[in-house]
Write a protein that holds these residues in place. Structure first.
Motif, short mmCIF file in Angstrom:
data_model
loop_
_atom_site.label_atom_id
_atom_site.label_comp_id
_atom_site.label_asym_id
_atom_site.label_seq_id
_atom_site.Cartn_x
_atom_site.Cartn_y
_atom_site.Cartn_z
N VAL B 117 -6.17 -11.21 -0.30
CA VAL B 117 -4.95 -10.44 -0.19
C VAL B 117 -5.09 -9.00 -0.44
CG1 VAL B 117 -2.66 -10.09 -0.96
CG2 VAL B 117 -3.57 -12.39 -0.55
N ASP B 118 -4.88 -8.18 0.40
CA ASP B 118 -4.85 -6.71 0.15
C ASP B 118 -3.34 -6.28 0.39
OD1 ASP B 118 -7.78 -6.27 0.26
OD2 ASP B 118 -7.71 -6.68 2.38
N THR B 119 -3.21 -5.18 -0.66
CA THR B 119 -1.87 -4.88 -0.79
C THR B 119 -1.66 -3.29 -0.84
OG1 THR B 119 -1.65 -4.76 -3.14
CG2 THR B 119 -1.32 -6.92 -2.16
N GLY B 120 -0.45 -2.69 -0.68
CA GLY B 120 -0.20 -1.26 -0.59
C GLY B 120 -0.59 -0.55 0.66
N VAL B 121 -0.97 -1.31 1.56
CA VAL B 121 -1.39 -0.59 2.92
C VAL B 121 -0.09 -0.05 3.58
CG1 VAL B 121 -2.32 -0.67 5.08
CG2 VAL B 121 -3.39 -1.89 3.08
N LEU B 122 0.08 1.31 3.79
CA LEU B 122 1.22 1.92 4.21
C LEU B 122 2.58 1.61 3.56
CD1 LEU B 122 0.17 2.15 8.00
CD2 LEU B 122 -0.05 3.80 6.39
N ALA B 123 2.48 1.43 2.27
CA ALA B 123 3.77 0.94 1.61
C ALA B 123 4.89 1.92 1.59
CB ALA B 123 3.33 0.61 0.14
N ASP B 124 4.65 2.90 1.71
CA ASP B 124 5.93 3.98 1.83
C ASP B 124 6.49 4.10 3.14
OD1 ASP B 124 5.57 4.88 -0.81
OD2 ASP B 124 4.54 6.86 -0.15
N GLU B 125 5.62 3.62 4.14
CA GLU B 125 6.19 3.62 5.49
C GLU B 125 6.68 2.25 5.67
OE1 GLU B 125 3.32 4.75 4.58
OE2 GLU B 125 2.62 6.38 6.03
N ALA B 126 6.44 1.30 4.95
CA ALA B 126 7.20 0.11 5.21
C ALA B 126 8.20 -0.21 4.51
CB ALA B 126 6.11 -0.91 4.79
#
Lengths: 317, 317
Positions: B117-126
């Motif tokens: 599990v990878d997290t925080g990828v483009l979190a702001d955009e999401a």
């Protein structure tokens, strides 16, 4: 030609009543001369470019944003003769000169000398770059830029009148550069009383370039200022081909109502003032329909957090 | 992930109180499944994407704009279980789910199953794409978009009150599309009396999507409308995660003064109304300084002759 027009902008606001021309001399694929009308109107762009290319001009091509001058002047040689003498083989011209002392005569004369002449290359762009000269020649008045620093909701000040500052430093610096591209700057009585604006150019290297200061109002002008009592009197401002109107709301409205604005120069800050002072007072618009089709976006860029937007007149007048 | 976030926008304004998630399933270099939360909130994006990729998901990677749901629901299976059962080898997540029933538990559970599990990828955009869900979860109220159709000088109507139309058809069509991205639309009493707005979506294919209609005012609401008497009551609007405020000036000012606007959606027509009706009434700004630093330009595009500008809240709140 784009390069020649770009050079022409260097003289904008500093050559009145002469046009701010740009000129490039090209031989093969090499630019051998660049010139633009110098402050005060002389030397002309072509003379400067030819001098720079001295000894290399035989058979070269000259790109001039305006038809070279035909008329004799005590202040310098005719550009058409300089071009012919230099052995230029081809002249590319953006816009014909509306001045009746030249107006096509140079084109005919150069062709009669056996020089190839192409015309109409980026003519609209060239006229836009020399809008002050063209306004003087065809409308008998300076070209007018209305500059407004606005919030998103169109205000130039808070409800309490405070207006320093709506826009950020990059936008204000840009506005100072734009002052340098105008021969004269006008404000209304209200702005003069409220702000006592110096209207100088507070940027390194431009301190000495002081456009004329014009007040819209009645009575005696303050020291160092001229005064006109009505927007239609801008034709009387001597030595000014480009006039910047800097406000306030009543003055902006007066020029818009008289249909005397050619360019809107808007600096838009990302702020909402809600209930602040509108940037434009009543312009006597007869209907909403009448507002449409009058302005065309011609430039836009970010200056820091602010947006600069330039609108050009989209109708005749 | 950008593709998953783009898909998530298809559900925007139609999934409340559920988040509008987007999901992509990739095997090698091939997209084998695409899903987004369906109107009403089910099926979930992951369920839809996995169903599309049925039989091919073993060892595949899932990109989800939000942490998959962990909590049990009578309306459908838990997405974490669907993912594990499908043999997904890796899950890439943009934003963790703030809902306390999930909030990190899915991430831990998936890892416990041996899934990367990878997290925080483009979190702001999401989060921006699911702003309504996040506003409900973290602020307890819908995300609020203030829409204004303005002239260059910030007016929403002529001095005589006429306002049809300030903007051109492409901008008005876009505004209708934006209505479809909101669960509810609010106007003030003045606008209701003056325009009797239908607030429906007059575009082919979207006629049936009618956001809730909310009036800001007192007394009994008109048929088919709900009413709130103060902007702070938006928390009470059931089934709405995204609220669009469409005016007029008093209503816009009320929401701005209450600091309840998350997004400014401006349609700017290239017209000057000079002395028209300002788009925003008094917001009680204590000083000019207080206006700065509150808005950040996040999108801009031309719609015909008009410019659309989107500003996002640039401060906490």
């Amino acid at each position: 030609m784009r390069a020649a027009i770009a050079l022409s902008l260097r003289g904008q606001g500093r050559t009145a009543p002469n046009p701010n021309v740009g000129c490039i001399i090209v031989k093969g694929t090499v630019v051998i001369g660049r010139g633009w009308t110098q402050p005060g109107g002389r030397p002309h762009a072509e003379a400067q470019a030819l001098a720079q290319a001295d000894g290399l001009t035989d058979g070269a091509t000259a790109y001039a944003s305006l038809e070279p001058c035909f008329h004799l002047s005590p202040r310098g040689p005719r550009c058409v003769e300089l071009i012919a003498r230099a052995g230029i083989a081809r002249v590319v011209i953006a816009a014909a000169d509306p001045d009746p002392r030249t107006n096509g005569q140079s084109i005919a004369w150069l062709r009669a000398q056996g020089i190839t002449v192409d015309t109409g290359v980026l003519a609209d762009e060239a006229r836009a770059a020399m809008d002050g000269f063209f306004a003087r020649q065809t409308l008998g008045r300076p070209a007018v830029t209305l500059k407004l620093g606005l919030s998103l909701d169109g205000c130039i000040a808070c409800g309490d009148g405070s207006s320093q500052w709506i826009t950020s430093a990059p936008a204000r610096h840009h506005a100072h550069v734009m002052r340098a591209h105008h021969d004269a700057i006008l404000v209304g009585r209200g702005t003069w009383w409220a702000d006592k604006p110096r209207l100088n150019i507070r940027l390194p290297g431009l301190e000495d370039h002081a456009p004329q200061r014009i007040l819209l109002g009645h009575g005696a002008p303050p020291d160092g200022w001229a005064i006109i009592d009505d927007p239609t009197r801008i034709a009387d401002i001597e030595g000014a081909s480009r006039l910047m109107v800097e406000g306030g709301a009543q003055t902006a409205a007066a020029f818009l109502a008289a249909d005397l604005v050619d360019t809107l120069l808007l600096y838009r800050a990302p702020i909402i003032l809600g209930g602040g002072k509108p940037g434009v007072a009543d312009i006597g618009l007869p209907s909403l329909d009448a507002a449409h089709g009058r302005w065309r976006l011609v430039d836009r860029r970010m200056l820091g957090v602010d947006a600069m937007e330039v609108y050009a007149r989209a109708r005749a007048g």
